[in-house]
Design a protein around this motif. Structure first.
Motif, PDB file in Angstrom:
ATOM      1  N   GLY A 129      11.360 -43.704 -44.382  1.00  0.00           N
ATOM      2  CA  GLY A 129      10.306 -44.040 -43.439  1.00  0.00           C
ATOM      3  C   GLY A 129       9.676 -42.863 -42.719  1.00  0.00           C
ATOM      4  O   GLY A 129       8.741 -43.030 -41.953  1.00  0.00           O
ATOM      5  N   LYS A 130      10.168 -41.641 -42.970  1.00  0.00           N
ATOM      6  CA  LYS A 130       9.617 -40.447 -42.321  1.00  0.00           C
ATOM      7  C   LYS A 130       8.875 -39.610 -43.352  1.00  0.00           C
ATOM      8  O   LYS A 130       9.330 -39.454 -44.486  1.00  0.00           O
ATOM      9  CB  LYS A 130      10.727 -39.617 -41.694  1.00  0.00           C
ATOM     10  CG  LYS A 130      11.425 -40.348 -40.566  1.00  0.00           C
ATOM     11  CD  LYS A 130      12.354 -39.425 -39.817  1.00  0.00           C
ATOM     12  CE  LYS A 130      13.186 -40.223 -38.866  1.00  0.00           C
ATOM     13  NZ  LYS A 130      12.772 -40.252 -37.542  1.00  0.00           N
ATOM     14  N   GLU A 131       7.739 -39.080 -42.920  1.00  0.00           N
ATOM     15  CA  GLU A 131       6.934 -38.296 -43.855  1.00  0.00           C
ATOM     16  C   GLU A 131       7.677 -37.057 -44.319  1.00  0.00           C
ATOM     17  O   GLU A 131       8.151 -36.248 -43.531  1.00  0.00           O
ATOM     18  CB  GLU A 131       5.599 -37.901 -43.218  1.00  0.00           C
ATOM     19  CG  GLU A 131       4.705 -37.183 -44.198  1.00  0.00           C
ATOM     20  CD  GLU A 131       3.298 -36.928 -43.706  1.00  0.00           C
ATOM     21  OE1 GLU A 131       2.674 -35.977 -44.225  1.00  0.00           O
ATOM     22  OE2 GLU A 131       2.809 -37.667 -42.823  1.00  0.00           O
ATOM     23  N   LYS A 132       7.751 -36.930 -45.636  1.00  0.00           N
ATOM     24  CA  LYS A 132       8.378 -35.759 -46.265  1.00  0.00           C
ATOM     25  C   LYS A 132       7.312 -34.763 -46.716  1.00  0.00           C
ATOM     26  O   LYS A 132       7.565 -33.568 -46.793  1.00  0.00           O
ATOM     27  CB  LYS A 132       9.236 -36.213 -47.437  1.00  0.00           C
ATOM     28  CG  LYS A 132      10.059 -35.127 -48.061  1.00  0.00           C
ATOM     29  CD  LYS A 132      11.194 -35.716 -48.849  1.00  0.00           C
ATOM     30  CE  LYS A 132      11.917 -34.655 -49.634  1.00  0.00           C
ATOM     31  NZ  LYS A 132      12.954 -33.995 -48.914  1.00  0.00           N
ATOM     32  N   PRO A 175      -8.492 -38.629 -51.716  1.00  0.00           N
ATOM     33  CA  PRO A 175      -7.305 -39.433 -51.491  1.00  0.00           C
ATOM     34  C   PRO A 175      -6.227 -38.626 -50.762  1.00  0.00           C
ATOM     35  O   PRO A 175      -6.186 -37.410 -50.847  1.00  0.00           O
ATOM     36  CB  PRO A 175      -6.844 -39.793 -52.908  1.00  0.00           C
ATOM     37  CG  PRO A 175      -7.318 -38.650 -53.750  1.00  0.00           C
ATOM     38  CD  PRO A 175      -8.626 -38.223 -53.130  1.00  0.00           C
ATOM     39  N   THR A 176      -5.378 -39.341 -50.050  1.00  0.00           N
ATOM     40  CA  THR A 176      -4.200 -38.757 -49.423  1.00  0.00           C
ATOM     41  C   THR A 176      -2.993 -39.551 -49.893  1.00  0.00           C
ATOM     42  O   THR A 176      -2.953 -40.772 -49.733  1.00  0.00           O
ATOM     43  CB  THR A 176      -4.292 -38.789 -47.879  1.00  0.00           C
ATOM     44  OG1 THR A 176      -5.389 -37.964 -47.469  1.00  0.00           O
ATOM     45  CG2 THR A 176      -3.015 -38.281 -47.234  1.00  0.00           C
ATOM     46  N   PHE A 177      -2.053 -38.852 -50.505  1.00  0.00           N
ATOM     47  CA  PHE A 177      -0.807 -39.448 -50.988  1.00  0.00           C
ATOM     48  C   PHE A 177       0.297 -38.992 -50.041  1.00  0.00           C
ATOM     49  O   PHE A 177       0.597 -37.801 -49.972  1.00  0.00           O
ATOM     50  CB  PHE A 177      -0.500 -38.974 -52.414  1.00  0.00           C
ATOM     51  CG  PHE A 177      -1.597 -39.276 -53.393  1.00  0.00           C
ATOM     52  CD1 PHE A 177      -1.629 -40.487 -54.065  1.00  0.00           C
ATOM     53  CD2 PHE A 177      -2.603 -38.354 -53.643  1.00  0.00           C
ATOM     54  CE1 PHE A 177      -2.639 -40.767 -54.979  1.00  0.00           C
ATOM     55  CE2 PHE A 177      -3.625 -38.617 -54.548  1.00  0.00           C
ATOM     56  CZ  PHE A 177      -3.645 -39.834 -55.219  1.00  0.00           C
ATOM     57  N   ILE A 178       0.877 -39.926 -49.300  1.00  0.00           N
ATOM     58  CA  ILE A 178       1.921 -39.594 -48.333  1.00  0.00           C
ATOM     59  C   ILE A 178       3.258 -40.048 -48.905  1.00  0.00           C
ATOM     60  O   ILE A 178       3.411 -41.207 -49.291  1.00  0.00           O
ATOM     61  CB  ILE A 178       1.653 -40.258 -46.968  1.00  0.00           C
ATOM     62  CG1 ILE A 178       0.288 -39.806 -46.431  1.00  0.00           C
ATOM     63  CG2 ILE A 178       2.783 -39.933 -45.979  1.00  0.00           C
ATOM     64  CD1 ILE A 178      -0.157 -40.507 -45.169  1.00  0.00           C
ATOM     65  N   THR A 202       9.260 -43.916 -50.463  1.00  0.00           N
ATOM     66  CA  THR A 202       8.111 -44.814 -50.569  1.00  0.00           C
ATOM     67  C   THR A 202       6.837 -43.972 -50.475  1.00  0.00           C
ATOM     68  O   THR A 202       6.877 -42.799 -50.087  1.00  0.00           O
ATOM     69  CB  THR A 202       8.113 -45.884 -49.456  1.00  0.00           C
ATOM     70  OG1 THR A 202       8.165 -45.233 -48.186  1.00  0.00           O
ATOM     71  CG2 THR A 202       9.277 -46.852 -49.617  1.00  0.00           C
ATOM     72  N   TYR A 203       5.724 -44.587 -50.841  1.00  0.00           N
ATOM     73  CA  TYR A 203       4.450 -43.878 -50.904  1.00  0.00           C
ATOM     74  C   TYR A 203       3.378 -44.696 -50.201  1.00  0.00           C
ATOM     75  O   TYR A 203       3.296 -45.903 -50.384  1.00  0.00           O
ATOM     76  CB  TYR A 203       4.033 -43.668 -52.362  1.00  0.00           C
ATOM     77  CG  TYR A 203       5.081 -42.965 -53.184  1.00  0.00           C
ATOM     78  CD1 TYR A 203       5.032 -41.585 -53.382  1.00  0.00           C
ATOM     79  CD2 TYR A 203       6.133 -43.664 -53.766  1.00  0.00           C
ATOM     80  CE1 TYR A 203       6.006 -40.940 -54.129  1.00  0.00           C
ATOM     81  CE2 TYR A 203       7.104 -43.025 -54.513  1.00  0.00           C
ATOM     82  CZ  TYR A 203       7.039 -41.667 -54.686  1.00  0.00           C
ATOM     83  OH  TYR A 203       8.003 -41.025 -55.422  1.00  0.00           O
ATOM     84  N   ILE A 204       2.548 -44.006 -49.422  1.00  0.00           N
ATOM     85  CA  ILE A 204       1.358 -44.627 -48.839  1.00  0.00           C
ATOM     86  C   ILE A 204       0.175 -43.831 -49.365  1.00  0.00           C
ATOM     87  O   ILE A 204       0.151 -42.595 -49.275  1.00  0.00           O
ATOM     88  CB  ILE A 204       1.378 -44.607 -47.305  1.00  0.00           C
ATOM     89  CG1 ILE A 204       2.581 -45.381 -46.772  1.00  0.00           C
ATOM     90  CG2 ILE A 204       0.087 -45.200 -46.752  1.00  0.00           C
ATOM     91  CD1 ILE A 204       2.735 -45.326 -45.268  1.00  0.00           C
TER      92      ILE A 204
END
Length: 157
Positions: free
Chosen positions: A134-137, A126-129, A68-70
């Motif tokens: 569910g854990k930041e990669k 911008p920041t693309f997470i 997923t992306y935030i």
């Protein structure tokens, strides 16, 4: 005061007032990208002009179901105006469902009503997470090292 000095002072006052007025109207918080696309011509222009690398797009279509992306962005930010349309063009071409992307708009102080920018330690936009289960990669901040699609692939490897 001479006329040029008065004109400069007047222009400065108008500029400050205009910036303050715009600051109060800046949308913030969780946002559907369709709102950006509908209300800001820079989005459609950037989206239509960008041509992602087709090899990278093919590789991104093999993206995992758990990814997923935030995205944290600001409609007032030059880097956002460049990178946000590119990101959505890439994800559209790679058939990444919009439901896997959550977009948060920040104001000029880089804050939003949800205050998730604190949780995710966002200092620049911008920041693309990119999240895996569910854990930041990984993340891309302001601008990619290479291209957005290449940097996304590097993170997903």
């Amino acid at each position: 005061m001479q006329l040029p000095g008065m004109l400069f002072l007047l222009a400065t006052i108008i500029s400050i007032h205009t910036c303050a007025a715009q600051g109060s109207a800046v949308p913030t918080g969780k946002t559907d990208v369709k709102e950006i696309e509908h209300n800001y011509s820079w989005f459609s222009e950037g989206y239509n002009l960008y041509i992602p690398d087709s090899t990278d797009i093919t590789a991104l279509t093999k993206e995992r179901a758990t990814t997923t992306y935030i995205v944290f962005a600001g409609i007032w930010c030059g880097d956002t105006k460049r990178e946000l349309p590119r990101f959505y063009k890439i994800t559209d071409q790679a058939n990444i469902p919009k439901e896997k992307i959550t977009l948060y708009l920040l104001d000029q102080s880089k804050k939003s009503p949800q205050k998730l920018e604190k949780k995710y330690k966002v200092h620049s936009i911008p920041t693309f997470i990119i999240l895996e289960n569910g854990k930041e990669k990984g993340r891309i901040v302001e601008s990619p090292q290479s291209t957005l699609e290449k940097d996304l692939l590097e993170i997903l490897k």
